[in-house]
Design a protein around this motif. Structure first.
Motif, short mmCIF file in Angstrom:
data_model
loop_
_atom_site.label_atom_id
_atom_site.label_comp_id
_atom_site.label_asym_id
_atom_site.label_seq_id
_atom_site.Cartn_x
_atom_site.Cartn_y
_atom_site.Cartn_z
N ILE A 164 0.87 -1.19 0.00
CA ILE A 164 0.00 0.00 0.00
C ILE A 164 0.90 1.23 0.00
O ILE A 164 1.80 1.33 0.84
N LEU A 165 0.67 2.13 -0.94
CA LEU A 165 1.41 3.40 -0.98
C LEU A 165 0.44 4.50 -0.56
O LEU A 165 -0.57 4.71 -1.23
N VAL A 166 0.76 5.16 0.56
CA VAL A 166 -0.27 6.01 1.16
C VAL A 166 0.33 7.23 1.84
O VAL A 166 1.28 7.11 2.61
N PRO A 167 -0.24 8.43 1.58
CA PRO A 167 0.20 9.61 2.34
C PRO A 167 -0.52 9.64 3.70
O PRO A 167 -1.74 9.81 3.74
N ILE A 168 0.25 9.47 4.76
CA ILE A 168 -0.35 9.44 6.10
C ILE A 168 0.06 10.70 6.85
O ILE A 168 1.24 11.07 6.87
N SER A 184 1.86 15.26 5.03
CA SER A 184 1.34 13.96 4.57
C SER A 184 2.38 13.24 3.72
O SER A 184 2.19 13.07 2.51
N PRO A 185 3.48 12.81 4.34
CA PRO A 185 4.50 12.08 3.60
C PRO A 185 3.99 10.73 3.11
O PRO A 185 3.07 10.16 3.69
N LEU A 186 4.63 10.24 2.06
CA LEU A 186 4.26 8.92 1.53
C LEU A 186 4.89 7.83 2.38
O LEU A 186 6.08 7.88 2.70
N ARG A 198 3.66 -3.42 8.34
CA ARG A 198 4.74 -2.49 8.66
C ARG A 198 4.72 -1.32 7.67
O ARG A 198 4.36 -1.50 6.51
N GLY A 199 5.18 -0.16 8.13
CA GLY A 199 5.31 0.97 7.23
C GLY A 199 6.74 1.46 7.19
O GLY A 199 7.50 1.26 8.15
N ARG A 200 7.12 2.06 6.09
CA ARG A 200 8.44 2.69 5.98
C ARG A 200 8.26 4.04 5.28
O ARG A 200 7.53 4.13 4.28
N GLY A 201 8.90 5.08 5.82
CA GLY A 201 8.85 6.39 5.19
C GLY A 201 9.44 6.31 3.79
O GLY A 201 10.40 5.58 3.54
N LEU A 202 8.84 7.07 2.86
CA LEU A 202 9.32 7.01 1.48
C LEU A 202 9.74 8.39 0.98
O LEU A 202 10.82 8.55 0.42
N ALA A 203 8.87 9.38 1.19
CA ALA A 203 9.19 10.71 0.68
C ALA A 203 8.27 11.74 1.31
O ALA A 203 7.13 11.43 1.65
#
Ligand SMILES: C[S@@+](CC[C@H](N)C(=O)[O-])C[C@H]1O[C@@H](n2cnc3c(N)ncnc32)[C@H](O)[C@@H]1O
Length: 313
Positions: A107-111, A117-119, A160-165
């Motif tokens: 899942i690619l999501v701005p949270i 609201s980083p991806l 799990r989530g990881r910061g992307l941009a």
């Protein structure tokens, strides 16, 4: 975002937020079977019309479907999905997205994070073994954050989530925008005369480094949010610290920290910069999180919690 989605022909994609239909059209042309959901009936009609116009011009968009609904529910009819791509800013994941995700899907999501609201790239534990390993509670050191922590992580425990941009998106409507009433608001306005500026780093930060600092600060402290300082003759806005007890704000900029009000906010900002420095100035991509269930029982969402830094410090 499409590059990060790592899509190819025959992948099934759920898009939350059809908007113009442009992203859905691109994904369809790349051979993905796309279901794009939008909460606005008028937007759905326009996006469908855009896809039809493209088809009339000879662009094959037959793999793209635009449907009306609240993206919170996902779209069970076309599940399971290899990818979910969210194109509006959400406060957390909808449980339906993880339920409708295929094994090893992402899942690619701005949270919402620190008012921005980083991806975030979200995978199941099995699909991202590295992340699962480093995010374990026993690996956390004193600089590991315990941000926004509603207790029950059971539902999101394998995710799990990881910061992307660093990124910016319009806010989502409905349960996806649920906000803990006891938390610092996502946007605060602070007025003070005089506003004071404090140089805390020896050299100016690049735009990317400032984004890294802001992301890290929000991982480390719940009081980091989007602040707008109303001074004279100028106004400033961005990511910073808000102290709810004194209504003071301290804004991170490339060159300094701008303080409006009680110095307690500056003290917090100073400590956060110090922690970021000691961690070796981790980048957005150096942070991982788990997800914890929160929100009303009839419409829960999975908040990003337990941010942990994976960079060697
Ligand atoms: C930035 S636009 C999406 C851009 C779009 N992907 C494109 O290619 O043009 C955000 C969209 O999210 C939609 N939206 C907001 N909240 C939503 C929700 N809860 N469920 C589905 N769509 C939502 C808005 O109606 C808006 O059309």
């Amino acid at each position: 975002m499409i590059e990060w989605l790592d899509v190819g022909p025959d992948l099934r994609v759920l898009e939350i937020g059809a908007g113009t239909g442009y992203n859905a059209a691109l994904l369809a042309v790349l051979g993905c079977r796309v279901t794009s959901v939008d909460v606005s009936p008028a937007v759905v009609m326009e996006a469908r019309a855009s896809l039809a116009r493209l088809a009339a011009d000879g662009v094959d968009t037959s793999l793209g479907t635009v449907v009306h609904g609240d993206g919170y529910e996902g779209w069970p009819d076309d599940a399971p999905y290899d990818r979910v791509v969210v194109t509006c800013a959400v406060n957390g994941l909808a449980p339906s997205w993880t339920h409708q995700l295929a094994p090893r899907g992402s899942i690619l999501v701005p949270i919402r994070h620190g008012g921005l609201s980083p991806l975030i790239l979200v995978t199941s534990g099995a699909a991202d073994a590295d992340t699962a390993e480093v995010a374990g509670p026993t690996d956390m050191d004193t600089d590991t954050a315990n941000a926004a922590g509603p207790g029950d992580t059971a539902t999101g425990s394998t995710v799990r989530g990881r910061g992307l941009a660093s990124a910016g998106f319009l806010p989502a409507a409905g349960p996806l925008g649920w906000q803990d009433p006891s938390s610092v608001p996502p946007f605060v306005r602070a007025t003070a005369v005089p506003v004071t500026r404090h140089r805390l780093l020896p050299a100016a930060l690049s735009p990317n480094a400032l984004a890294d600092l802001c992301f890290a600060a929000a991982c480390l402290d719940e009081r980091v949010t989007r602040v707008h300082i109303v001074g004279a003759p100028q106004e400033w806005g961005g990511c910073g610290v808000f102290d709810p007890d004194t209504a003071a704000a301290a804004l991170f900029t490339h060159n300094d920290v701008i303080l409006a009000g009680n110095p307690v906010a500056l003290d917090v900002a100073t400590a956060l910069i110090g922690r970021w420095e000691r961690l070796g100035r981790p980048k957005v991509t150096d942070w991982t999180c788990r997800f914890g269930l929160a929100g009303p029982p009839d419409a829960p969402i999975l908040l990003a919690v337990d941010w942990a830094c994976t960079a060697p410090s």
